[in-house]
Design a protein around this motif. Structure first.
Motif, PDB file in Angstrom:
ATOM      1  N   ARG A  43      31.442  28.275  36.817  1.00  0.00           N
ATOM      2  CA  ARG A  43      30.529  29.494  36.851  1.00  0.00           C
ATOM      3  C   ARG A  43      29.244  28.558  37.277  1.00  0.00           C
ATOM      4  O   ARG A  43      28.907  27.274  37.101  1.00  0.00           O
ATOM      5  CB  ARG A  43      30.400  29.940  35.715  1.00  0.00           C
ATOM      6  N   ASN A  44      28.441  29.522  37.882  1.00  0.00           N
ATOM      7  CA  ASN A  44      27.093  28.922  38.509  1.00  0.00           C
ATOM      8  C   ASN A  44      26.287  30.105  38.334  1.00  0.00           C
ATOM      9  O   ASN A  44      25.854  30.961  39.124  1.00  0.00           O
ATOM     10  CB  ASN A  44      27.142  28.362  39.858  1.00  0.00           C
ATOM     11  N   GLY A  45      25.580  30.234  37.201  1.00  0.00           N
ATOM     12  CA  GLY A  45      24.706  31.376  36.814  1.00  0.00           C
ATOM     13  C   GLY A  45      25.619  32.687  36.820  1.00  0.00           C
ATOM     14  O   GLY A  45      26.765  32.670  36.107  1.00  0.00           O
ATOM     15  N   ASN A  46      25.170  33.881  37.582  1.00  0.00           N
ATOM     16  CA  ASN A  46      26.061  34.887  37.385  1.00  0.00           C
ATOM     17  C   ASN A  46      27.256  34.800  38.306  1.00  0.00           C
ATOM     18  O   ASN A  46      27.987  35.902  38.299  1.00  0.00           O
ATOM     19  CB  ASN A  46      25.133  36.057  37.864  1.00  0.00           C
ATOM     20  N   ALA A  78      41.792  44.733  33.153  1.00  0.00           N
ATOM     21  CA  ALA A  78      42.227  43.345  33.677  1.00  0.00           C
ATOM     22  C   ALA A  78      40.887  42.607  34.334  1.00  0.00           C
ATOM     23  O   ALA A  78      40.029  43.354  34.591  1.00  0.00           O
ATOM     24  CB  ALA A  78      43.202  43.542  34.442  1.00  0.00           C
ATOM     25  N   THR A  79      40.959  41.364  34.094  1.00  0.00           N
ATOM     26  CA  THR A  79      39.979  40.681  34.514  1.00  0.00           C
ATOM     27  C   THR A  79      40.074  40.964  36.172  1.00  0.00           C
ATOM     28  O   THR A  79      41.044  41.008  36.790  1.00  0.00           O
ATOM     29  CB  THR A  79      40.186  39.044  34.389  1.00  0.00           C
ATOM     30  N   VAL A  80      38.986  40.978  36.961  1.00  0.00           N
ATOM     31  CA  VAL A  80      38.883  41.238  38.206  1.00  0.00           C
ATOM     32  C   VAL A  80      38.179  40.025  38.878  1.00  0.00           C
ATOM     33  O   VAL A  80      36.858  40.025  38.818  1.00  0.00           O
ATOM     34  CB  VAL A  80      38.382  42.527  38.690  1.00  0.00           C
ATOM     35  N   MET A  81      38.774  39.459  39.755  1.00  0.00           N
ATOM     36  CA  MET A  81      37.916  38.330  40.502  1.00  0.00           C
ATOM     37  C   MET A  81      37.754  39.108  41.887  1.00  0.00           C
ATOM     38  O   MET A  81      38.528  39.783  42.550  1.00  0.00           O
ATOM     39  CB  MET A  81      39.027  37.279  41.003  1.00  0.00           C
ATOM     40  N   PHE A 116      42.955  39.696  41.824  1.00  0.00           N
ATOM     41  CA  PHE A 116      42.348  39.118  42.994  1.00  0.00           C
ATOM     42  C   PHE A 116      41.881  39.930  43.988  1.00  0.00           C
ATOM     43  O   PHE A 116      42.736  40.507  44.928  1.00  0.00           O
ATOM     44  CB  PHE A 116      43.237  37.988  43.384  1.00  0.00           C
ATOM     45  N   HIS A 117      40.591  40.655  44.194  1.00  0.00           N
ATOM     46  CA  HIS A 117      40.002  41.527  44.982  1.00  0.00           C
ATOM     47  C   HIS A 117      39.537  40.630  46.139  1.00  0.00           C
ATOM     48  O   HIS A 117      38.445  40.253  46.221  1.00  0.00           O
ATOM     49  CB  HIS A 117      39.112  42.139  44.423  1.00  0.00           C
ATOM     50  N   LEU A 118      40.429  40.589  47.289  1.00  0.00           N
ATOM     51  CA  LEU A 118      40.207  39.663  48.454  1.00  0.00           C
ATOM     52  C   LEU A 118      39.998  40.343  49.599  1.00  0.00           C
ATOM     53  O   LEU A 118      39.406  39.949  50.612  1.00  0.00           O
ATOM     54  CB  LEU A 118      41.258  38.567  48.627  1.00  0.00           C
ATOM     55  N   ALA A 119      40.221  41.712  49.500  1.00  0.00           N
ATOM     56  CA  ALA A 119      40.101  42.509  50.576  1.00  0.00           C
ATOM     57  C   ALA A 119      38.662  42.693  51.074  1.00  0.00           C
ATOM     58  O   ALA A 119      37.663  42.763  50.249  1.00  0.00           O
ATOM     59  CB  ALA A 119      40.701  43.982  50.349  1.00  0.00           C
ATOM     60  N   GLY A 120      38.362  42.788  52.265  1.00  0.00           N
ATOM     61  CA  GLY A 120      37.091  43.139  52.889  1.00  0.00           C
ATOM     62  C   GLY A 120      37.226  43.432  54.331  1.00  0.00           C
ATOM     63  O   GLY A 120      37.882  42.909  55.048  1.00  0.00           O
ATOM     64  N   VAL A 121      35.748  43.637  54.808  1.00  0.00           N
ATOM     65  CA  VAL A 121      35.567  43.753  56.256  1.00  0.00           C
ATOM     66  C   VAL A 121      34.475  42.661  56.783  1.00  0.00           C
ATOM     67  O   VAL A 121      33.650  42.703  56.066  1.00  0.00           O
ATOM     68  CB  VAL A 121      35.160  45.146  56.646  1.00  0.00           C
ATOM     69  N   LEU A 140      34.563  38.363  37.844  1.00  0.00           N
ATOM     70  CA  LEU A 140      34.355  37.039  38.319  1.00  0.00           C
ATOM     71  C   LEU A 140      34.112  37.174  39.845  1.00  0.00           C
ATOM     72  O   LEU A 140      34.976  37.442  40.812  1.00  0.00           O
ATOM     73  CB  LEU A 140      35.642  36.024  38.317  1.00  0.00           C
ATOM     74  N   VAL A 141      32.666  36.834  40.280  1.00  0.00           N
ATOM     75  CA  VAL A 141      32.249  37.293  41.693  1.00  0.00           C
ATOM     76  C   VAL A 141      32.099  35.701  42.144  1.00  0.00           C
ATOM     77  O   VAL A 141      31.116  35.097  41.551  1.00  0.00           O
ATOM     78  CB  VAL A 141      30.876  37.886  41.696  1.00  0.00           C
ATOM     79  N   TYR A 142      32.762  35.584  43.241  1.00  0.00           N
ATOM     80  CA  TYR A 142      32.796  34.225  43.978  1.00  0.00           C
ATOM     81  C   TYR A 142      31.910  34.419  45.425  1.00  0.00           C
ATOM     82  O   TYR A 142      32.430  35.276  46.115  1.00  0.00           O
ATOM     83  CB  TYR A 142      34.000  33.722  44.249  1.00  0.00           C
ATOM     84  N   ARG A 143      30.790  33.975  45.320  1.00  0.00           N
ATOM     85  CA  ARG A 143      30.071  34.074  46.744  1.00  0.00           C
ATOM     86  C   ARG A 143      30.598  32.640  47.564  1.00  0.00           C
ATOM     87  O   ARG A 143      30.233  31.639  47.455  1.00  0.00           O
ATOM     88  CB  ARG A 143      28.767  33.699  46.567  1.00  0.00           C
TER      89      ARG A 143
END
Length: 374
Positions: A195-198, A92-95, A56-61, A131-134
């Motif tokens: 999912r919704n498209g890409n 591994a799967t990356v979200m 779960f890649h949740l880190a960000g600025v 898995l890219v979540y916007r």
């Protein structure tokens, strides 16, 4: 409780979404969780990237001191993470947590878009599932106020008697609730992402104006005086009220109620709603009789919490008296039908304490209460 030995890496573990996710993962029996924050040594991330089975890649600025940090935090750190996974040939799967602003041409949006593109290229190169979540505006407990969430700021400031600023009350906002986000992320962990498209998304999105949010939160604060509770049938209002309570000052969890006291005992209203009625506590002193009235439409439920008493009924136009003996020793609800005059007698030696529900809040202009001895 779900049980899993899956090794899960969470970046941004101390962030808003990260804390909520990790807490719920543990609630569900996922205990092999690698929690990583950007203030930790990169060598630790290297170890985690070797062992993890889901990321779960949740880190960000999102609120840096200068614009260059957007790209460094949202693109640069993602690049480091993916390079470490490739180093260990870990597929591994990356979200990835992205933002709807990735579609916009601003420094934050461009950095998020760069991270998305990097993630898609990584998937094509390695075959790993991504898995890219916007996400749109996420709100809920543990979100930092006066930072980048208007809901958190409004909840915190209003609860603490601090001013808020509503620049454009008609501005429309799309919001998702943190618990809905967490449910979606755990579904993704199980291979059931939405999912919704890409991209992937949380399906439960709420649209409301900034002014409406502010007015709702103000009404939550006022509810301690009005005793009105939010409309729990409205999903957004229910979630927003839950969020508001998490920002209450720690010395203000409790609040006083108005007790209407006389020599017979007391009556205290607790909660009122326009569509679900009124909730109150009625205390009757030993030997005292309360009531001797009837209603056309108002109906009630009585539950004795302590003491002993007698509830008496007589149908209007008849002579027969119906007796119900009640006691705090037995949790039993007594319905008070319309068209019956009724009273309550404390037959014990201690206060008779009754929890009461009426199907409508008391309206002094239309009380629907008519005196008549049983």
């Amino acid at each position: 409780m779900e049980k899993s030995s899956m090794k899960i890496l969470v970046t941004g573990a101390n962030g808003f979404i990260g804390k909520n996710l990790i807490t719920e993962l543990k609630n569900r029996g996922y205990n092999d969780i690698f929690e990583y924050s950007r203030d930790m040594e990169i060598s630790l991330l290297d170890t985690y990237c070797q062992k993890c089975e889901f990321v779960f890649h949740l880190a960000g600025v999102n609120r840096p001191q200068n614009q260059e940090e957007f790209m460094e935090g949202n693109f640069g750190f993602t690049s480091i993470l993916l390079d470490l996974l490739k180093k260990h040939n870990n597929k591994a799967t990356v979200m990835m947590s992205s933002s709807t602003q990735a579609a916009l041409n601003n420094p934050y949006g461009r950095s998020k878009k760069a991270g998305e593109d990097l993630m898609i290229s990584y998937s094509k190169e390695t075959g790993a599932k991504v898995l890219v979540y916007r996400f749109t505006n996420v709100f809920g407990k543990w979100c930092r106020p006066n930072y980048n969430s208007v809901v958190a700021t409004f909840c915190h400031n209003i609860a603490n008697d601090l001013p808020i600023k509503v620049n454009d009350p008609d501005a429309s906002m799309n919001l998702v609730y943190i618990d809905d986000v967490i449910v979606e992320l755990i579904n993704a962990l199980k291979g059931k992402e939405n999912r919704n498209g890409n991209f992937c998304e949380v399906s439960n999105t709420h649209t409301i104006t900034l002014g409406e949010i502010a007015e709702l939160i103000k009404s939550f604060k006022d509810s301690r005086k009005t005793l009105n509770v939010p409309n729990m049938a409205n999903k957004f209002e229910k979630k927003l009220y839950s969020t508001y309570t998490s920002y209450l000052p720690i010395d203000q969890f409790s609040y006083p109620l108005k007790m209407n006291v006389d020599n017979r005992g007391s009556f205290t209203e607790i909660i009122r709603t326009m569509d679900r009625g009124q909730f109150s506590i009625n205390i009757v002193k030993p030997g005292i009789i309360k009531g001797n009235h009837w209603h056309h439409t108002k109906n009630e439920k009585f539950l004795v919490l302590s003491g002993k008493g007698l509830i008496r009924f007589r149908k209007i136009g008849t002579e027969e008296i119906i007796d119900y003996y009640v006691s705090g020793d037995k949790m039993e609800v007594v319905d008070i039908p319309v068209g019956y005059t009724h009273n309550v007698i404390n037959t014990g030696v201690t206060d008779l304490v009754i929890f009461m529900w009426a199907n409508e809040p008391f309206n002094p202009e239309e009380p629907d209460t008519y005196f008549l001895e049983v």
